[in-house]
Each structure stands twice: as structure tokens, then as C-alpha cells.
Design an enzyme around this catalytic site. Structure first.
Site, PDB file in Angstrom:
ATOM      1  N   TYR A  39      -1.660   0.077  10.068  1.00  0.00           N
ATOM      2  CA  TYR A  39      -1.889  -0.573   8.780  1.00  0.00           C
ATOM      3  C   TYR A  39      -0.685  -0.371   7.869  1.00  0.00           C
ATOM      4  CZ  TYR A  39      -3.585  -1.242   4.018  1.00  0.00           C
ATOM      5  OH  TYR A  39      -3.706  -1.636   2.704  1.00  0.00           O
TER       6      TYR A  39
ATOM      7  N   THR B  34       0.829  -1.204   0.000  1.00  0.00           N
ATOM      8  CA  THR B  34       0.000   0.000   0.000  1.00  0.00           C
ATOM      9  C   THR B  34       0.859   1.248   0.000  1.00  0.00           C
ATOM     10  OG1 THR B  34      -1.576   1.287   1.318  1.00  0.00           O
ATOM     11  CG2 THR B  34      -0.118  -0.181   2.526  1.00  0.00           C
TER      12      THR B  34
END
Length: 328
Positions: free
Chosen positions: A142, A118
Site C-alpha cells: 500500500y 499517505t
């Protein structure tokens, strides 16, 4: 020769589209999923093996059964807000599961690994077009967990010869053009499906979080990539590794962004319906502009997005939202 690829999270949004792309490219995708957020109905393109990445014995069993030539890893917790409130959950799940998977792969002699990372690994670098050389400073668990897995892949590459292709991207949008699979999450957090649910009356309204950003219309700007284009890049990454080429990192995006209001306006053109809107306050941690380029993916992998127009992404998503398979 049968070419199995183990696809973790293959019952989820991106994973299910990847399974279709793999099948079309001549592979047999083996979906490994615990179905906690994925959908059994989305597994249409190869066998489903229900299992949890925490369970090393189950992983070894499935790997021994199919002897996959490569791993394609999508399974992860991915809600940024939740990761800020409960970082232990994200470190314990994302990192420990990836470590189990990588160890199982290398112990079985698998040396090809495609990883869905990501652009959240870059942190809050507002207004910068992110590329593979941009320093990584994740600001939530995350992004931090994904960065840790990238580091893990590097270390196992040095010690065990595991070659990997890592893809970093932000907002995935759209759905399979044939509406065989699409986007659905519980809870739903993504702008386009939230907007389409509001249009269809499945929720009261779409909340626009903040309208006073220093952007062209006051709302946040984000980069979007069509899910079908995204998974095409993953198949190219797999072929790159099959050709014996070294580990690489690629960003996937357009380098251009669309504001929340621009996405809403485009949806009106596609659906001929108005979007009910609630004006909300800014959310903590939301940057004004986040975009990611993909020059390297185009130049090195030969990746050519075919559905890069925002109108196409919304139209494909809308078609899926009207399909019988879409969950009520």
C-alpha cells in the site's frame, strides 16, 4: 465560468466529503467511481460517472464530456494488511490506475492534479514526528504503491508540465458536521467507526490489539485529522495550483497522538455509553507511535483545522452513525 473537477473515488469516505467541500467552494465535482467500495448514496454534490480507472476509453469519454480544470485523486485500495498478503493486487490496481489517469489528464491538457497519498510511504519510523523531509521507506505494498504514484507525478511534471499537490496523512476521522455524508467501509477497519459500532450493538465488541507497547497506557498512539479539515486542505491545494504555483508536498496531522484507550475514554464522554472491549494480541507491523505534523501546510497553504479536537471528531462520527443514511 463552470469549473469542473474530476474526483476519482468521489463516492468513498474522503472523496464524498471532498465533493461537498468543492461544491461549497464554487466548483462542480464530477465523481468518477466504480462503486466497488464507494456508495452511490454518497454522491450528492455533483454528477456521478460510473467507470473504472483501468478503462482508459471511459476516462477519456468523461474528461471530454466535462473538460475538468483539475483532477483530485482519491480512488485506491487502502488496506495495509491486505496489501501485505496480496501485493500484486495493490501494485496492479493503484499504480496502473494512476498511470492511466495521469496519462489521460496530460493527453487532455489538464495540468493540475491533487493527490491523496499517505504517511505509510514513510514506513515504520516509530516515535518520530513525520514531515515532508522525512525519508520514505514504505514497508508494505500500500505504502509502496502510493510512493510510486508520487514518483510518477514528479516525472510527469518534468516531462509534461503536470503540477501536483500531494497530501500525506494517517488517520482520518469524524464525519460531515451536517451528517450528509460519513464514514462507512466494508469491511470496516478504522478504530472510531469500529468503536461506535460496538457501542451501538452492531458488533459484539471492539478488539484492542496489544496493551504492552512502550506508551503512556500500553496501547498504540496515532494522529487523527478530521475529514472536513482534511478536505479543506485539498481545496486549498487546488487553489494553489490554480494560482500557477509549483508542485508541493504537504503532511496533514496534529503532531500529537491519542492512544487507543484515550480514544475509548473520549467516546464515553461523547456517547455516555460504555465500549465493550476484547483484549487482543499485537498485530504484526503495528508501530507504537505514529504522528504527522502539518507546520508546512499551515505556513504555506494557510490551512487552519477547525475541528481538531478528538471529542469533536467522535461526536461528528457518532451523529453520522445515528443518521438514517448510515448503512445497517
Amino acid at each position: 465560468m463552470t469549473k469542473h473537477v474530476l474526483v476519482t473515488g468521489g463516492a468513498g469516505y474522503v472523496g464524498s466529503h471532498a465533493c461537498k467541500a468543492l461544491k461549497q467552494a464554487g466548483y462542480i465535482p464530477v465523481c468518477f467511481d466504480n462503486l466497488s467500495t464507494g456508495w452511490k448514496e454518497a454522491v450528492k454534490f455533483g454528477p456521478l460517472e460510473v467507470g473504472d480507472l483501468h478503462d482508459r476509453a471511459r476516462l477519456d469519454e468523461v474528461i471530454a464530456k466535462y473538460q475538468p480544470l483539475a483532477i483530485m485523486h482519491f480512488a485506491a485500495l487502502s488496506l495495509v494488511g491486505e496489501s501485505m498478503k496480496n501485493p500484486a493486487k495493490y501494485w496492479a490496481t493503484n499504480v496502473n490506475c494512476a498511470l492511466n489517469l495521469i496519462q489521460a489528464a496530460t493527453d487532455a491538457g489538464i495540468d493540475k492534479f491533487v493527490f491523496s497519498s499517505t504517511c505509510a510511504t514513510y514506513g515504520d519510523q516509530d516515535g518520530v514526528v513525520l514531515n515532508e523531509q522525512t525519508p520514505q521507506f514504505p514497508i508494505n505494498a500500500y505504502g509502496g504503491s502510493k510512493r510510486a504514484i508520487e514518483d510518477m507525478l514528479r516525472d510527469f511534471g518534468n516531462s509534461h508540465g503536470l503540477r501536483s499537490v500531494i497530501f500525506r496523512y494517517f488517520n482520518v476521522a469524524g464525519a460531515d458536521p451536517e451528517a450528509e455524508v460519513g464514514e462507512q467501509h466494508v469491511p470496516e477497519t478504522h478504530l472510531i467507526p469500529l468503536m461506535l459500532d460496538a457501542i451501538a450493538g452492531k458488533r459484539a465488541a471492539l478488539t484492542v490489539f496489544g496493551s504492552d507497547y512502550e506508551t503512556r497506557d500500553g496501547t498504540c498512539i496515532r494522529d487523527y485529522v478530521h475529514v472536513s479539515d482534511l478536505v479543506d486542505a485539498h481545496v486549498l491545494g487546488l487553489k494553489w495550483l490554480e494560482e500557477g504555483k509549483p508542485s508541493e508536498v504537504f503532511c496533514l496531522g496534529t503532531g500529537n497522538g491519542f492512544s487507543v484507550r484515550e480514544v475509548i475514554a473520549q467516546s464515553r464522554n461523547v456517547t455516555n455509553r460504555e465500549v465493550p472491549i476484547i483484549e487482543g494480541d499485537r498485530r504484526e507491523g503495528d508501530a507504537a507511535v505514529l504522528v504527522s505534523g502539518s507546520v508546512k501546510a499551515k505556513d504555506v497553504l494557510g490551512w487552519t483545522p477547525k475541528r481538531a479536537e478528538l471529542e469533536t471528531m467522535i461526536a461528528d462520527a457518532w451523529r453520522w452513525h445515528q443518521a438514517p443514511e448510515y448503512a445497517e
